[in-house]
Design an enzyme around this catalytic site. Structure first.
Site, short mmCIF file in Angstrom:
data_model
loop_
_atom_site.label_atom_id
_atom_site.label_comp_id
_atom_site.label_asym_id
_atom_site.label_seq_id
_atom_site.Cartn_x
_atom_site.Cartn_y
_atom_site.Cartn_z
N ASP A 103 0.68 -72.33 -44.05
CA ASP A 103 0.96 -70.69 -43.91
C ASP A 103 -0.11 -70.10 -44.98
OD1 ASP A 103 2.23 -68.49 -43.03
OD2 ASP A 103 4.11 -68.70 -44.18
N ASN A 142 5.25 -67.42 -32.58
CA ASN A 142 3.76 -66.90 -32.67
C ASN A 142 3.40 -66.05 -31.82
OD1 ASN A 142 3.03 -69.57 -35.01
ND2 ASN A 142 3.66 -67.52 -35.69
C1 IPE Z 1 5.16 -70.80 -39.53
O1 IPE Z 1 4.72 -69.60 -40.09
C2 IPE Z 1 4.52 -71.23 -38.35
C3 IPE Z 1 3.22 -71.92 -38.49
C4 IPE Z 1 2.81 -72.13 -39.93
C5 IPE Z 1 2.46 -72.27 -37.55
P1 IPE Z 1 4.79 -68.20 -39.75
O2 IPE Z 1 4.03 -67.35 -40.53
O3 IPE Z 1 4.80 -67.94 -38.34
O4 IPE Z 1 6.47 -67.85 -40.30
P2 IPE Z 1 7.28 -66.68 -40.87
O5 IPE Z 1 7.04 -65.60 -39.69
O6 IPE Z 1 6.74 -66.03 -42.04
O7 IPE Z 1 8.63 -67.16 -40.93
C1 IPE Z 2 -0.54 -69.45 -40.76
O1 IPE Z 2 -0.95 -68.48 -41.40
C2 IPE Z 2 -1.10 -69.80 -39.24
C3 IPE Z 2 -0.22 -69.70 -38.21
C4 IPE Z 2 0.97 -69.24 -38.48
C5 IPE Z 2 -1.02 -69.70 -36.96
P1 IPE Z 2 -0.66 -66.99 -41.07
O2 IPE Z 2 -1.27 -66.27 -39.99
O3 IPE Z 2 0.98 -66.89 -40.88
O4 IPE Z 2 -0.63 -66.22 -42.56
P2 IPE Z 2 0.14 -65.05 -43.04
O5 IPE Z 2 1.49 -65.89 -43.34
O6 IPE Z 2 0.19 -63.77 -42.31
O7 IPE Z 2 -0.59 -64.88 -44.40
MG MG Z 3 2.55 -66.78 -42.17
#
Ligand code: IPE
Ligand code: IPE
Ligand code: MG
Length: 235
Positions: free
Chosen positions: A14, A62
């Site tokens: 993340d 997502n």
């Molecule tokens: C969790 O991250 C899913 C992945 C790393 C693929 P998110 O960024 O989607 O989670 P939330 O929304 O912060 O809980």
């Molecule tokens: C994790 O990074 C990757 C996916 C969930 C696909 P994020 O896209 O959630 O990045 P942040 O949490 O917005 O920084």
């Molecule tokens: Mg994230």
């Protein structure tokens, strides 16, 4: 030092978006860098004798993101697998996928099939990508599958136990995670491996995924090594 064995490491990757934002770049820039980090972490995991590495790449939630970001991620995935497959195969990595694969675009599904087929006899490390993965959705599918087996008289009520549930999850090929790492400072699971994590150890770090490196991994593994895992008994 405890004699904890780290057989299965799972990572919630993340912080890609925040990493890019800090650099005044679009979120997609962070995803690109994030994908590059995966190779180093996979190779280091193999060196550390970890047999299973699972990474959360795209959740069932997502899809709520903008169409542009979702499209970018799907294309990135195909490119990633296209570019990495030879290296993975040469390194004796077996590819595995968890999640609702049928709900992914056709081109992604085809690439997945190709990767599974090509690497099916490799044994050094099993590398699982969680795609369109949500633990609740996985449990719903397991309940459906078990109900169908029951309805068709293939199993009795007494056959339903924890083991049978495990076997009907998309994670059926991999053991329960020993350690779950989440980067970026968020302290939650976001629907990752809810059934499988019953006795997992957790490691949270503020490091954003694109910055996560070998040393960060070693720190997490070291922390795991010092944990007292009791599994409900007394030691
Ligand atoms: C969790 O991250 C899913 C992945 C790393 C693929 P998110 O960024 O989607 O989670 P939330 O929304 O912060 O809980
Ligand atoms: C994790 O990074 C990757 C996916 C969930 C696909 P994020 O896209 O959630 O990045 P942040 O949490 O917005 O920084
Ligand atoms: Mg994230």
């Amino acid at each position: 030092m405890k004699d904890n064995i780290l057989k299965h490491l799972a990572i919630i990757m993340d912080g890609n978006g925040r990493w890019a934002k800090k650099r005044f770049m679009p979120r997609t820039f962070g995803h690109k860098k994030g994908a590059e980090v995966v190779r180093e972490i996979l190779m280091e995991s193999k060196k550390l004798n970890i047999n299973y590495l699972t990474v959360y790449a795209f959740s069932t939630e997502n899809w709520k993101r903008s169409k542009d970001e979702v499209n970018f991620l799907m294309n990135l995935l195909v490119d990633y697998l296209d570019n990495e497959i030879e290296v993975l195969h040469k390194n004796d990595v077996r590819m595995n996928f968890i999640g609702d694969i049928n709900g992914l675009p056709k081109k992604v599904q085809e690439k997945i099939e190709e990767c599974i087929e090509k690497t099916k006899n490799n044994t050094s490390i099993t590398f699982s990508l969680a795609l369109n993965y949500g633990a609740r959705n996985d449990l719903v599918n397991a309940v459906k599958s078990i109900s169908k087996q029951f309805k068709e008289d293939k199993i009795n009520l007494e056959d339903i136990d924890e083991n049978l549930i495990s076997k009907n999850l998309s994670t059926y090929k991999i053991p329960n995670p020993d350690l779950i790492i989440r980067t970026s400072g968020e302290l939650r699971l976001s629907n990752f491996l809810l059934f499988e994590c019953a006795y997992s150890e957790f490691y949270f770090t503020d490091v954003l995924w694109p910055d996560f490196n070998k040393d960060d991994l070693k720190k997490a593994v070291e922390s795991f090594g010092s944990r007292n895992r009791r599994f409900g008994s007394i030691k």
